[in-house]
Design a protein around this motif. Structure first.
Motif, PDB file in Angstrom:
ATOM      1  N   ARG A 183       0.815  -1.192   0.000  1.00  0.00           N
ATOM      2  CA  ARG A 183       0.000   0.000   0.000  1.00  0.00           C
ATOM      3  C   ARG A 183       0.861   1.260   0.000  1.00  0.00           C
ATOM      4  O   ARG A 183       0.442   2.302   0.459  1.00  0.00           O
ATOM      5  N   GLN A 184       2.142   1.172  -0.475  1.00  0.00           N
ATOM      6  CA  GLN A 184       2.921   2.410  -0.567  1.00  0.00           C
ATOM      7  C   GLN A 184       3.186   2.671  -2.037  1.00  0.00           C
ATOM      8  O   GLN A 184       2.962   1.827  -2.888  1.00  0.00           O
ATOM      9  N   LYS A 185       3.736   3.850  -2.310  1.00  0.00           N
ATOM     10  CA  LYS A 185       4.025   4.191  -3.713  1.00  0.00           C
ATOM     11  C   LYS A 185       5.205   3.346  -4.159  1.00  0.00           C
ATOM     12  O   LYS A 185       6.090   3.020  -3.384  1.00  0.00           O
ATOM     13  N   ILE A 186       5.224   3.036  -5.446  1.00  0.00           N
ATOM     14  CA  ILE A 186       6.460   2.492  -6.008  1.00  0.00           C
ATOM     15  C   ILE A 186       6.989   3.564  -6.946  1.00  0.00           C
ATOM     16  O   ILE A 186       7.928   4.267  -6.652  1.00  0.00           O
ATOM     17  N   ALA A 187       6.315   3.713  -8.084  1.00  0.00           N
ATOM     18  CA  ALA A 187       6.737   4.758  -9.011  1.00  0.00           C
ATOM     19  C   ALA A 187       5.892   5.986  -8.726  1.00  0.00           C
ATOM     20  O   ALA A 187       4.689   5.881  -8.569  1.00  0.00           O
ATOM     21  N   THR A 188       6.525   7.122  -8.651  1.00  0.00           N
ATOM     22  CA  THR A 188       5.749   8.314  -8.305  1.00  0.00           C
ATOM     23  C   THR A 188       4.747   8.616  -9.404  1.00  0.00           C
ATOM     24  O   THR A 188       4.987   8.353 -10.585  1.00  0.00           O
ATOM     25  N   GLY A 189       3.624   9.155  -8.969  1.00  0.00           N
ATOM     26  CA  GLY A 189       2.608   9.529  -9.947  1.00  0.00           C
ATOM     27  C   GLY A 189       1.756   8.361 -10.415  1.00  0.00           C
ATOM     28  O   GLY A 189       0.794   8.541 -11.143  1.00  0.00           O
ATOM     29  N   HIS A 190       2.132   7.156 -10.019  1.00  0.00           N
ATOM     30  CA  HIS A 190       1.300   6.016 -10.428  1.00  0.00           C
ATOM     31  C   HIS A 190       0.483   5.524  -9.243  1.00  0.00           C
ATOM     32  O   HIS A 190       1.025   5.231  -8.191  1.00  0.00           O
ATOM     33  N   ALA A 191      -0.840   5.409  -9.447  1.00  0.00           N
ATOM     34  CA  ALA A 191      -1.694   4.930  -8.352  1.00  0.00           C
ATOM     35  C   ALA A 191      -1.593   3.417  -8.248  1.00  0.00           C
ATOM     36  O   ALA A 191      -1.637   2.848  -7.168  1.00  0.00           O
ATOM     37  N   ILE A 192      -1.482   2.750  -9.400  1.00  0.00           N
ATOM     38  CA  ILE A 192      -1.418   1.288  -9.385  1.00  0.00           C
ATOM     39  C   ILE A 192      -0.189   0.868 -10.176  1.00  0.00           C
ATOM     40  O   ILE A 192       0.022   1.337 -11.294  1.00  0.00           O
ATOM     41  N   THR A 193       0.599  -0.009  -9.566  1.00  0.00           N
ATOM     42  CA  THR A 193       1.768  -0.508 -10.281  1.00  0.00           C
ATOM     43  C   THR A 193       1.769  -2.015 -10.167  1.00  0.00           C
ATOM     44  O   THR A 193       1.608  -2.559  -9.076  1.00  0.00           O
ATOM     45  N   MET A 194       1.921  -2.722 -11.283  1.00  0.00           N
ATOM     46  CA  MET A 194       2.059  -4.173 -11.211  1.00  0.00           C
ATOM     47  C   MET A 194       3.266  -4.542 -12.051  1.00  0.00           C
ATOM     48  O   MET A 194       3.321  -4.211 -13.236  1.00  0.00           O
ATOM     49  N   LEU A 195       4.259  -5.152 -11.413  1.00  0.00           N
ATOM     50  CA  LEU A 195       5.483  -5.515 -12.133  1.00  0.00           C
ATOM     51  C   LEU A 195       5.577  -7.030 -12.190  1.00  0.00           C
ATOM     52  O   LEU A 195       5.590  -7.699 -11.150  1.00  0.00           O
ATOM     53  N   ASN A 196       5.636  -7.532 -13.405  1.00  0.00           N
ATOM     54  CA  ASN A 196       5.798  -8.973 -13.607  1.00  0.00           C
ATOM     55  C   ASN A 196       4.835  -9.789 -12.736  1.00  0.00           C
ATOM     56  O   ASN A 196       5.218 -10.772 -12.118  1.00  0.00           O
ATOM     57  N   GLY A 197       3.582  -9.345 -12.660  1.00  0.00           N
ATOM     58  CA  GLY A 197       2.615 -10.022 -11.774  1.00  0.00           C
ATOM     59  C   GLY A 197       2.199 -11.370 -12.330  1.00  0.00           C
ATOM     60  O   GLY A 197       1.689 -11.470 -13.447  1.00  0.00           O
ATOM     61  N   THR A 198       2.467 -12.431 -11.551  1.00  0.00           N
ATOM     62  CA  THR A 198       2.018 -13.774 -11.946  1.00  0.00           C
ATOM     63  C   THR A 198       1.138 -14.306 -10.820  1.00  0.00           C
ATOM     64  O   THR A 198       1.567 -14.325  -9.669  1.00  0.00           O
ATOM     65  N   PHE A 199      -0.092 -14.729 -11.162  1.00  0.00           N
ATOM     66  CA  PHE A 199      -1.053 -15.074 -10.106  1.00  0.00           C
ATOM     67  C   PHE A 199      -1.769 -16.372 -10.419  1.00  0.00           C
ATOM     68  O   PHE A 199      -2.022 -16.690 -11.578  1.00  0.00           O
ATOM     69  N   SER A 200      -2.119 -17.095  -9.323  1.00  0.00           N
ATOM     70  CA  SER A 200      -2.994 -18.256  -9.499  1.00  0.00           C
ATOM     71  C   SER A 200      -4.047 -18.206  -8.392  1.00  0.00           C
ATOM     72  O   SER A 200      -3.942 -17.403  -7.472  1.00  0.00           O
ATOM     73  N   TRP A 201      -5.036 -19.110  -8.512  1.00  0.00           N
ATOM     74  CA  TRP A 201      -6.096 -19.087  -7.485  1.00  0.00           C
ATOM     75  C   TRP A 201      -5.711 -19.865  -6.240  1.00  0.00           C
ATOM     76  O   TRP A 201      -6.362 -19.772  -5.229  1.00  0.00           O
ATOM     77  N   GLY A 202      -4.673 -20.684  -6.341  1.00  0.00           N
ATOM     78  CA  GLY A 202      -4.259 -21.430  -5.158  1.00  0.00           C
ATOM     79  C   GLY A 202      -2.821 -21.846  -5.368  1.00  0.00           C
ATOM     80  O   GLY A 202      -2.321 -21.836  -6.488  1.00  0.00           O
ATOM     81  N   LYS A 203      -2.156 -22.253  -4.281  1.00  0.00           N
ATOM     82  CA  LYS A 203      -0.725 -22.560  -4.409  1.00  0.00           C
ATOM     83  C   LYS A 203      -0.459 -23.615  -5.475  1.00  0.00           C
ATOM     84  O   LYS A 203       0.557 -23.592  -6.149  1.00  0.00           O
TER      85      LYS A 203
END
Length: 1542
Positions: free
Chosen positions: A635-655
């Motif tokens: 919940r902190q800034k990463i890149a200034t001026g960007h509200a949402i940042t996702m870098l190389n996001g890889t997701f699944s529904w379960g482990k």
């Protein structure tokens, strides 16, 4: 006693006899062998004075420590307190006056006792006075310690009181006037102190004064009142005068409230988890985190079968013990005392019989024994009920704590964990498993108490019968495996029956959820057969367990008898000098009776422990599930001026699940609007979930700056007012609220809703249309005024013009949210040019990203997507649905808020599902009804709708609260039940019970006669005949018990079968309107809980009632026969009994009803929470919801607690009556001892000793019966609701080939949904020729869906008629009509079962026809690819097929029926465009020469139809060919223009 010598000199030093004789402490001749017993003067002056002193000084240190630690604030000085103080000082003065008087007597040298006793007593009185003050300062309102002190002091003073008077009378005067006077003053003061001690002080100051308007009187009740539960009497009287209501209930004591109990348990559980994780870390030092550890992944398997060395799971049991153990142990200590006391009465009985035998004995001795018996029984009663109180309160706290822990856990559990336990299972943890702990706590102490009682009983029996007891013990031991086998068997039956019941309830809930579809297809008979088949299996299992139950009742009644028989038989045959006299026989019998309870309870307790351990494991499993990782999203800034940042996001529904989103990189600048587009199932909703932190993060990082608002694809609406749904716990600002309503286009809706924004929204938003729900959901987000908005396709469910309004006013560049960061998932192409950035997803990867213009220029996937759809539907995608009222069933909706993930993410879906089904209600009355269905029950009583304008802010409830019946259950209900059982069987059962008791009485009278047989030369004659007849009578009783129990249960099952069949039949014939206004949960309750009560509970309750009733009657007969004087007392005792019973039954019945009514909101709220957990988390509202849950649990416990206490209150009062019976049976035996033989006395008193139990249970069973028979009433109520027209009218059946042409004619047709509502269609007249294709359009609520419902007679005409091919549809049977029409409904409803069953439930089509239909509906390839083909099992609601596939299955159904008239209710936009095209093309080719009526939401589908019917407010506005209507430039033209087709 004490001979002369050193002892006597010390005696002389301590006492003087006063008469010149040697002083004695004890004198047999004076005390026992005298008609006028008394104690020696020395004993009175020493022992009797010292007993109370010793008591107080011994208890003082512990009590003082206790007071030091308990601080409840101090109590102000009251008059009561002042009087106690003054009396205390007076007592001290009196005692020391004696002391100074002795010192002053110079003349006589007094013995030491004259100085020691007054000194000790005086100091003790000072101590008591100190305690009175100290208790006041520590806020103790009434003291048990001092109560017993004054009681003991009083009892010890009674003997000198009598002795002094007798002495004065015999001597003709008083020798020692001063001490005589002081003693009587002392006695009077102690008496007053004792009386004052019974009153309690007012509540203390500065205590955490509860703000409760109705605090529980227990806290301020006096010691005596608490001991006897007298403080409850007020409620008992109140409940008797008028049925109790919620407002009469006391608020919970602080220690029992959720906010105290739950944190205590959670604290201990956290400690346990910490301990376990430390151990695990120690073991897995090789492997840094459990996430990377492969070993950590088989965690579920390990919980089920923990290997011995690998106990690394936190123990929930330890946490429970630490939290609730200490309180529970107090109850255990009380149980120990009660167990020991229960052996006093057999010893006293022994003394009583020997007293009757011994004609020399002094009469006062007999009276003494009688009074001791009474006292011992009364003390036992008081202790036992205190023990139960401790146990039940522990159970109640356990339940509160477990529910609270589960609720809190369910808010943070991951999606993969949610999948492993469905909602139904989680609710079961709450209801069933928590209940098992409650049931166990009341008997847990039997684990050690039963063996203790058995050992003690055997020890005493050995004293009477010697080794012969071993024969009896052998019988008992042999019976244990027998009982165990029965218990095991009935356990398996129970499991089987539960399975059948579950599948029956599951099927019923599907039937009720899809009832509209069943009616439209006329499929009810097929499903009715399915339900009855399951029901038959269920009843067969119940019958088997009835045989078992009869067997176990047989062993339960004959076991004590068999044991007695074998012991007595062996005793008299082993040695002919063994004489069975009254003492041996009846004392042994009373000991055998004590044995009966522990022997029977032990197996039950053990099976209870086994069940609870299973529940414990399940709870532990659930509470150990993975929790969502709060660090998934920074919940902190990463890149200034960007509200949402996702870098190389890889997701699944379960482990362990496959990756759904792969390598996503995106940055959303603050204040920009980003659209996410892509095909169905490409991961758009998953992306939103990932941003919310709901998915398992495999790799990459996500950061969001600022607070979040979330609008799920499937709007989540709570059962609360509309306003509460929007404000959602934020502070209210009227101005902002009005702006939000305006922006979200809700103003017009509010004007239509009966209560404005105070309208109560039903479960899952039933009385709002799909579009309205979506707008409310959006309004909630706008109102919350956060910095980042995640909008998951909020525009799909609303009309085109509304979508445009919302985009312009809310989401778009000029909307309310223009300065906020917005991520919008959408299918709507028309809005894309206005967004800042577009993200195109393909199979979980971002294929391109950029502005509308950039992407078009790139000519990639996006450009192709546009080309495909742009020509055909410029705007249409965003307008797709006209408010689709039936959103409900868009499959996963309920669950996962991810409709377009269907294929990739079955997870959460299944999870949240079941429950919603169980509890919720599906609106089916089409859009028009959306607001009309808000039932106006207000006018129900008058049956006249009062049209006076409703003030808007008055809340309008949709779903009537389920009423709790009040007052006594009508005898009619019992009669209905007996009729269902069969009057003849009922009479037979009663006769059997009479006979079995006659046999029991006979056996005992025979035993009594046997014990009176004369002894000749040390032996009794005819022993073999005596044993034989005794055995015969006993076995006769056993056989009769078995027969009666079996007959009773069979009668009950007959009744159950009949009542269920009536209910099912009625419900399938009930009109649709009933289902729209009745929550499905309520119906499921009838089929589940109420039918279950009729199946199992009522027969067993009747059995218990009859058993206890006859035992009580036979006791009265025996006692009256042996001592006829007793008959005089029966009337007053019966009167008191009846009085207590009426007070109790009235109150307890109502408390039970209140408890069950307040229980369901816990579960509904829980299911609601699980469904909306992602929304609750997104808005950060977890604590508010936890608080709501706590309040609901507390409200439920508020009616449960007085219910527990009412049982204690009853027990003490009824057992007191039983103890009086013992007292009088013994007293009359003593009075008439001259003409009574010992056998009869033994018989009468031993019967009296066991009557208390029966009396108590009889009242309890009366109450149980009255509470449970209500189930019959509730089932009856729903078996007799109004039914729809008959399915088939034999005299008026249409020809097989009807309808041949397909002409449909409406003549002056008007219709309303229910009586008292406005007309939805007004005076329609139109004629449709066979083969025409008619499109029906109109704004929301114009009555489009109502037209289809009329054709199927789901709603009946108010006036006018519909004629199809010359047949008035109102004149034929419903099934004849419905089976000849075909509909493709808006919601594709599938039932769990095979695919074949879903297509053809009556098996009327061949295999080829089925495959042909599948081919035409484009499903053939899919079904071929399934391993099971047509036998593929569809899950509940067809969850394992995508929405599009389900829609195609409905098409296949229509193709199979292929009737001349097809009604097509268009699906909503949640279905993708490709599926829609398939359906349209199939209909154009396959139904070419049929009459087709289409309710169109997408105008492009009907532009080539023959004619278009435009409805406006229930009337025909326009009806002509599309081209003519466009030329007229009327309503249709404006709609076409809105859709960008003109």
């Amino acid at each position: 006693m004490l001979a002369s010598g050193p002892g006597s000199s010390s005696m002389l030093w301590l006492c003087d006899s006063g008469s010149g004789h040697q002083p004695r402490l004890w004198d047999h001749n004076l005390t026992l062998n005298s008609d006028n017993p008394d104690l020696t003067l020395c004993f009175q002056k020493t022992v009797l004075v010292w007993i109370p002193c010793v008591y107080l000084w011994v208890t003082f240190p512990l009590y003082f420590l206790y007071l030091r630690h308990s601080n409840r604030g101090y109590i102000r000085v009251t008059l009561l307190n002042r009087v106690k103080m003054v009396l205390g000082f007076l007592l001290w003065i009196i005692c020391w006056a004696d002391l100074f008087f002795s010192l002053a007597e110079k003349a006589k040298t007094r013995a030491a006792v004259y100085f020691i006793s007054p000194l000790v007593l005086g100091v003790t009185m000072l101590l008591a006075t100190f305690l009175i003050q100290y208790e006041r300062l520590r806020g103790i309102q009434s003291s048990g310690v001092l109560f017993f002190f004054w009681l003991i002091a009083l009892l010890c003073a009674v003997i000198p009181f009598r002795s002094k008077i007798l002495g004065a009378l015999s001597e003709g005067g008083v020798s020692d006037v001063f001490r005589f006077t002081t003693f009587y003053i002392y006695f009077a003061l102690v008496l007053i102190q004792f009386v004052l001690c019974c009153f309690s002080e007012p509540p203390p100051y500065f205590s955490a004064a509860s703000p409760d308007e109705n605090p529980c009187p227990e806290l301020s009740a006096g010691f005596l009142s608490r001991l006897t539960f007298w403080w409850f009497t007020r409620m008992a009287i109140q409940g008797y005068k008028h049925p109790l209501e919620d407002k009469d209930l006391w608020s919970l004591n602080t220690d029992n409230r959720s906010d105290v109990v739950v944190p205590n348990l959670l604290k201990e559980w956290e400690k346990e988890k910490l301990k376990a994780s430390r151990k695990q870390e120690a073991r897995y030092t090789k492997c840094p985190t459990t996430y990377d550890c492969k070993e950590g992944e088989n965690h579920e398997a390990e919980v089920m079968f923990p290997s011995k060395e690998d106990q690394k799971h936190p123990s929930f049991l330890v946490a429970l013990c630490k939290t609730f153990g200490p309180y529970f142990l107090v109850g255990s200590a009380l149980k120990l005392c009660q167990d020991l006391l229960s052996f006093v009465n057999p010893q006293l009985l022994n003394m009583l019989i020997s007293f009757i035998n011994n004609k020399e004995a002094k009469t006062w001795w007999g009276y003494g024994i009688s009074i001791l018996m009474f006292l011992s029984a009364t003390v036992q009663t008081l202790i036992l009920h205190q023990h139960f109180q401790y146990c039940f309160v522990t159970g109640m706290r356990l339940r509160t704590a477990i529910i609270g822990a589960i609720y809190r856990k369910s808010l943070v559990i991951t999606n993969s964990a949610k999948r492993s336990s469905t909602v139904g299972e989680i609710v079961n943890l709450m209801s069933v498993d928590a209940q098992r702990f409650v049931d166990l706590t009341s008997f847990l102490n039997m684990l050690w108490s039963a063996p203790l009682q058995i050992c003690l009983a055997l020890y005493f029996l050995w004293q009477y019968l010697g080794p012969s007891v071993l024969a009896g013990v052998a019988v008992m031991i042999l019976l244990i495996p027998f009982n165990a086998v029965i218990a095991m068997k009935s356990r398996t039956f129970q499991v089987q029956q539960m399975q059948q019941k579950d599948s029956r309830i599951k099927l019923m809930s599907e039937i009720l959820n899809g009832i509209k579809v069943l009616k439209l297809y006329a499929w009810e008979p097929s499903f009715k057969q399915k339900v009855l088949a399951i029901r038959q299996k269920e009843l067969d299992i119940l019958k088997k367990s009835a045989y078992l139950n009869a067997l176990s009742t047989f062993t339960w009644t004959t076991a004590p008898f068999l044991v007695a028989l074998t012991s007595f038989a062996v005793y008299v045959t082993v040695d002919e000098n063994n004489v069975l006299d009254a003492q041996k026989a009846f004392v042994s019998l009373s000991l055998f009776n004590i044995l009966r309870f522990p022997l029977n309870m032990l197996p039950q307790v053990i099976s209870g422990v086994v069940q609870a351990s299973v529940s414990l494991k399940r709870l532990q499993n659930f509470l150990s599930h993975d929790e969502l990782n709060p660090t998934n999203v920074d919940r902190q800034k990463i890149a200034t001026g960007h509200a949402i940042t996702m870098l190389n996001g890889t997701f699944s529904w379960g482990k362990t699940d496959p990756v759904v989103l792969d390598g996503i990189n995106m940055m959303v600048p603050q204040g920009s609007l980003v659209a996410v587009v892509g095909h169905v199932g490409c991961g758009k909703s998953s992306l939103i979930s990932a941003l919310l932190g709901e998915m398992e993060k495999v790799d990459g990082r996500v950061a969001i700056q600022g607070s979040i608002a979330y609008v799920p694809q499937q709007a989540w609406i709570r059962n609360a007012t509309l306003k509460d749904n929007i404000i959602f716990g934020e502070p209210l600002s009227e101005q902002k609220y009005q702006q939000v309503l305006e922006a979200c286009a809700l103003i017009t809706d509010l004007n239509v809703l009966p209560g404005g924004d105070q309208t109560e929204i039903g479960e899952k938003g039933i009385n709002l249309s799909g579009g309205q729900k979506q707008r409310v959901s959006l309004a909630r987000a706008v109102y919350s005024d956060t910095e980042v908005y995640l909008l998951d396709d909020p525009l799909s469910a609303v009309d085109a013009h509304v979508a445009k309004h919302i985009f312009d006013k809310v989401i778009g560049p000029e909307g309310v949210l223009k300065r906020k960061t917005r991520v919008l998932v959408t299918h709507g192409i028309s809005f894309l040019p206005q967004v800042d950035q577009i993200v195109v997803l393909v199979n979980g990867k971002i294929s391109e990203m950029g502005s509308y213009q950039e992407l078009q220029d790139q000519n990639g996937a996006f450009a192709e997507f546009l080309r495909n759809y742009a020509q055909s539907d410029e705007v249409e995608e965003d307008e797709p649905t006209v408010v689709d009222e039936e959103d409900e069933f868009l499959g996963e909706d309920a669950l996962s808020n991810h409709v377009d993930l269907t294929d990739t993410e079955p997870s959460a879906a299944e999870a949240r599902k079941q429950f919603i089904r169980q509890i919720s209600v599906i609106s089916s009355d089409g859009e028009a009804s959306t607001w009309k269905s808000t039932r106006r029950r207000l006018s129900e009583k008058k049956k006249v709708v009062d049209n006076s304008p409703q003030p808007k802010n008055q809340s309008k409830d949709l779903i009537q609260a389920e009423t709790a019946e009040t007052g006594r259950v009508k005898l009619v209900v019992f009669w209905q039940y007996l009729k269902a059982v069969g009057p003849f069987i009922s009479v037979v059962i009663c006769i059997l019970y009479c006979c079995q008791n006659a046999a029991a009485i006979g056996a005992n009278f025979w035993l009594s006669a046997w014990t009176n047989d004369p002894v000749v030369n040390g032996t009794q004659q005819h022993t073999f005949m005596r044993v034989g007849v005794y055995a015969a009578l006993g076995f006769t009783q056993g056989i009769l018990v078995m027969t009666s129990s079996f007959t009773l249960v069979l009668g009950g099952l007959g009744a159950a079968r009949q009542l269920h069949a009536q209910l099912l039949d009625n419900k399938l014939h009930t009109p649709q309107a009933f289902f729209d206004t009745t929550p499905i949960g309520r119906l499921i309750n009838r089929f589940g809980k109420d039918v279950n009560i009729i199946d199992e509970v009522i027969p067993l309750t009747f059995q218990m009632f009859l058993m206890t009733f006859f035992v009580s009657i036979s006791t009265m007969i025996i006692v009256s026969a042996s001592t006829p004087w007793f008959t005089l007392l029966i009337v007053p005792l019966a009167f008191v009994y009846f009085l207590v019973q009426r007070f109790y039954v009235a109150t307890s019945r109502q408390l039970k009803r209140l408890e069950s009514v307040s229980r369901s909101p816990i579960y509904s709220h829980f299911s609601e929470t699980i469904t909306g957990s992602s929304v609750i988390r997104a808005y950060g509202r977890e604590n508010d919801f936890i608080l709501m849950n706590d309040n609901k649990v507390d409200t439920n416990q508020k009616s449960y607690y007085p219910g527990i206490v009412s049982n204690r209150w009853l027990g003490i009062r009824i057992e007191f009556i039983g103890n009086c019976i013992v007292l009088f049976a013994a007293l009359f035996a003593v009075i008439g001892r001259s003409h009574l033989n010992p056998g009869i006395v033994g018989l009468s008193v031993s019967y009296a000793l066991q009557v208390t139990m029966s009396l108590n249970w009889m009242v309890r069973m009366t109450s149980e019966l009255e509470s449970n028979i209500v189930a019959v009433e509730r089932v009856k109520e729903y078996s007799e609701t109004v039914t729809e027209a008959p399915w088939v009218i034999e005299s008026n059946r249409p020809p097989e080939s009807w309808p041949e042409e397909g002409n449909v004619e409406f003549r002056g047709y008007s219709v309303r949904y229910r009586d008292g509502l406005d007309l939805v269609l007004k005076d329609l007249s139109l004629n449709v020729h066979g083969g025409e294709k008619i499109g029906i359009v109109g704004r929301t609520g114009a009555g489009k869906s109502s037209m289809t419902l009329c054709l199927f007679r789901i709603i009946e005409a108010a006036k006018g008629e519909i004629i199809i091919d010359g047949v008035k549809i109102a004149d034929i049977g419903l099934h004849d009509l419905r089976s000849k029409l075909t509909i493709i409904p808006q919601d594709p409803v599938l039932f769990s079962g095979t695919l074949r069953m879903n297509l053809d439930p009556f098996n009327q089509y061949s295999e080829d026809e089925l495959w042909n239909a599948l081919e035409l509906s484009h499903l053939k390839q899919f079904v071929r690819s399934l391993p099971a083909g047509l036998e593929y099992e569809c899950s509940e609601g067809g969850e394992n097929l995508s929405v599009g596939q389900r829609q195609l299955v409905c098409l296949a159904r229509a193709l199979l029926r292929k009737t001349r008239i097809l009604i097509l209710d268009e699906a909503t936009a949640a279905i993708d465009l490709e599926t829609d095209d398939l359906i349209q093309s199939t209909i154009r080719t396959q139904f070419e020469n049929c009459t087709v009526l289409t309710i169109a939401h997408r105008l492009n589908t009907i532009m080539d139809y023959t004619r278009v019917l435009v409805l406006e407010k229930g009337r025909i506005a326009e009806f002509d060919t599309p081209s003519n209507l466009i030329a007229q430039k009327g309503i249709f033209y404006s709609m076409v223009k809105d859709a960008g087709l003109a």
